[in-house]
Design an enzyme around this catalytic site. Sequence first.
Site, mmCIF file in Angstrom:
data_model
loop_
_atom_site.group_PDB
_atom_site.id
_atom_site.type_symbol
_atom_site.label_atom_id
_atom_site.label_comp_id
_atom_site.label_asym_id
_atom_site.label_seq_id
_atom_site.Cartn_x
_atom_site.Cartn_y
_atom_site.Cartn_z
ATOM 1 C CG HIS A 132 -1.912 0.960 1.389
ATOM 2 N ND1 HIS A 132 -1.678 2.276 1.728
ATOM 3 C CD2 HIS A 132 -3.257 0.855 1.228
ATOM 4 C CE1 HIS A 132 -2.838 2.929 1.770
ATOM 5 N NE2 HIS A 132 -3.802 2.085 1.469
ATOM 6 C CG ASP A 209 0.548 -2.508 6.197
ATOM 7 O OD1 ASP A 209 -0.456 -2.722 6.903
ATOM 8 O OD2 ASP A 209 0.528 -1.806 5.169
ATOM 9 C CD GLN A 212 -6.823 -4.651 3.962
ATOM 10 O OE1 GLN A 212 -7.779 -5.388 4.224
ATOM 11 N NE2 GLN A 212 -6.978 -3.356 3.733
ATOM 12 C CE LYS A 235 -7.224 -0.229 6.131
ATOM 13 N NZ LYS A 235 -8.027 0.167 4.984
ATOM 14 C CB CYS A 373 -3.611 3.129 -1.693
ATOM 15 S SG CYS A 373 -4.790 4.439 -1.395
HETATM 16 C C1 LIG Z 1 -2.293 -2.925 3.614
HETATM 17 C C2 LIG Z 1 -2.643 -1.528 4.047
HETATM 18 N N1 LIG Z 1 -1.714 -0.767 4.618
HETATM 19 C C3 LIG Z 1 -1.979 0.478 5.049
HETATM 20 C C4 LIG Z 1 -3.227 1.028 4.899
HETATM 21 C C5 LIG Z 1 -3.498 2.394 5.405
HETATM 22 O O1 LIG Z 1 -4.403 2.346 6.474
HETATM 23 P P1 LIG Z 1 -5.008 3.671 7.083
HETATM 24 O O2 LIG Z 1 -5.607 4.428 5.933
HETATM 25 O O3 LIG Z 1 -6.025 3.202 8.061
HETATM 26 O O4 LIG Z 1 -3.893 4.419 7.708
HETATM 27 C C6 LIG Z 1 -4.226 0.283 4.288
HETATM 28 C C7 LIG Z 1 -5.561 0.861 4.034
HETATM 29 O O5 LIG Z 1 -6.269 0.467 3.138
HETATM 30 C C8 LIG Z 1 -3.936 -1.031 3.857
HETATM 31 O O6 LIG Z 1 -4.867 -1.791 3.288
#
Ligand SMILES: Cc1ncc(COP(=O)(O)O)c(C=O)c1O
Length: 415
Positions: A132, A209, A212, A235, A373
Amino acid sequence: MAVEVNFIEQELNISEIRDQFPILSREVNGYPLAYFDNAATTQKPRSVIDAITHYYNNFNANIHRGVHTLAEEATSAFEQTRIAVQQFVNAHEAEEIIFTKGTSESINLVASTYGKAFVKSGDEIIITGMEHHSNIVPWQMLCEENGASLKIIPISETGEISLDDFRETLTDKTKIVSVCMASNALGTINPVKELARLSHEAGAVVLLDAAQALPHLEIDVQELNCDFLAASAHKMYGPTGVGILYGKRNLLEMMPPYQGGGEMIKEVTFKKTTYNDIPFKFEAGTPNIADVVAFKSAIDFINGIGKKMIAEHETELLQHAISGLSEIEKVNFIGEAKERVSVLSFNIEGIHPFDVGMMLDAMGIAVRTGHHCTMPLMARFDIEGTVRASFAIYNTIEEIDRLIDGVRKIAVRAK
Ligand SMILES: Cc1ncc(COP(=O)(O)O)c(C=O)c1O
C-alpha cells in the site's frame, strides 16, 4: 448429518451477527445493501457505536493528568483498550502498544523515528511490490532525506513474492524490512514469519503492515518475532481515527520521540526537556479518547466470534465468489495466491473498473474500484485498476450470489 447441523448453526450466527450492524439493514438504490468494501473500512457493530455515545454521555474527560472521577474513568477505559490490544496481538506488555491514528501514521512514526536515527546513507530498506502507498512513501521520504535506498521484492504472476528473491535482496546493508502481512489489493498472505527470521539473521528489523491481516488472522507478535506491527481499528469493526503500533520495548526505548507536546514529556524547562516513558513518549497531545475507548468493543466483538470462525466463514465466501465469477466469460482475476485473506480483485474485459463499480452500485452492491493505493502493483500487472470485493464476517452467500449475478449481467454487455 453433523455437517448439516454445523451449517445451520453457522447460518444462525451470521444472521445474529448481521443484526448487530444497524447499517446493514439499509437500502441502496432500492436494493438491500451488499457491502463488499470491507478492506477499505468495515461497518461497525452497535456495541462500538454505543461505546462512543456512552463515553461522551458519561465520562468524557481528558486522560492521564486529572485526579477527578471523570478523568480517572476516562483514563482507565483508554488504558483498558491498550491492554485489550496487547492481549489481542499477544504483545509481552501493554507499554509496547502505541495508539496512533491509523496504519499510515504507525508506519510514518517508525520511518520518522527509528528510520531517522538508525538508517544512514548507503543503507537499504526492503519492501515488496504489493505494498500500500502507506508502506512505500514514508520509506521513500526517508531514503530521499538520508541517502538510503529502497529495494523492492518482485511480484509473481499469481501475486506472490518468492523467498529466494527476498534472500537475494537482503544484504548486510539492509536495516529495515517492511512488508504487508496481507495485500489489500490481492489478498495475498505473505510468509512473514520466515521473512522476519531471515531479516534478523541479516541484522535488519522487521515492520509488519497488518492492516489487512489483523481483522482476519490470528496474530501473535512474539511468535512472529516482528519488531513492529501496524494496524487500523476501522478495518476491524472499530472506529476511524485509531491505529496501533506494536514495537518491542528495547527498540521503542532506543527511538527518539515522534512529535513534541503534552503527555510525551517528563519534565520541561527552557534549557532541556526529558521525555516520558513508553508508550507515552510517542503519544503527544490529547489522543482520540472516545474512539480508542470504543475500539475495545470492536476487539470484544471479534473475540466473541473468534478468529477461527471468522476465517472459516470468510474463506467460504471467498471460494464461493471465486467459483461463481470464474465461470463468467471476460472476467479475469488479478492475484491468485495460494494463501489469501478474503479480498478478490478482478476486471471485466472491455469495461473500465469504475464503470463496473457504478453499475454494481446501481444494484445496491458496494465494491471498491481503482488502484487501491497500490499504483506500483497495478503497473506490475499493466492495468489501471481493478474491481475489488472484500468480505467480512457479516457477508452472506446470498450476497455473493447477487455479486456474481450482477457481474454476469455487466459482462454480457461488454464488447
Ligand atoms: C495494507 C494496508 N496498509 C496500510 C493502509 C493504510 O491504512 P489507514 O488508511 O487506516 O492508515 C491500508 C488501508 O487500506 C492497507 O490496506
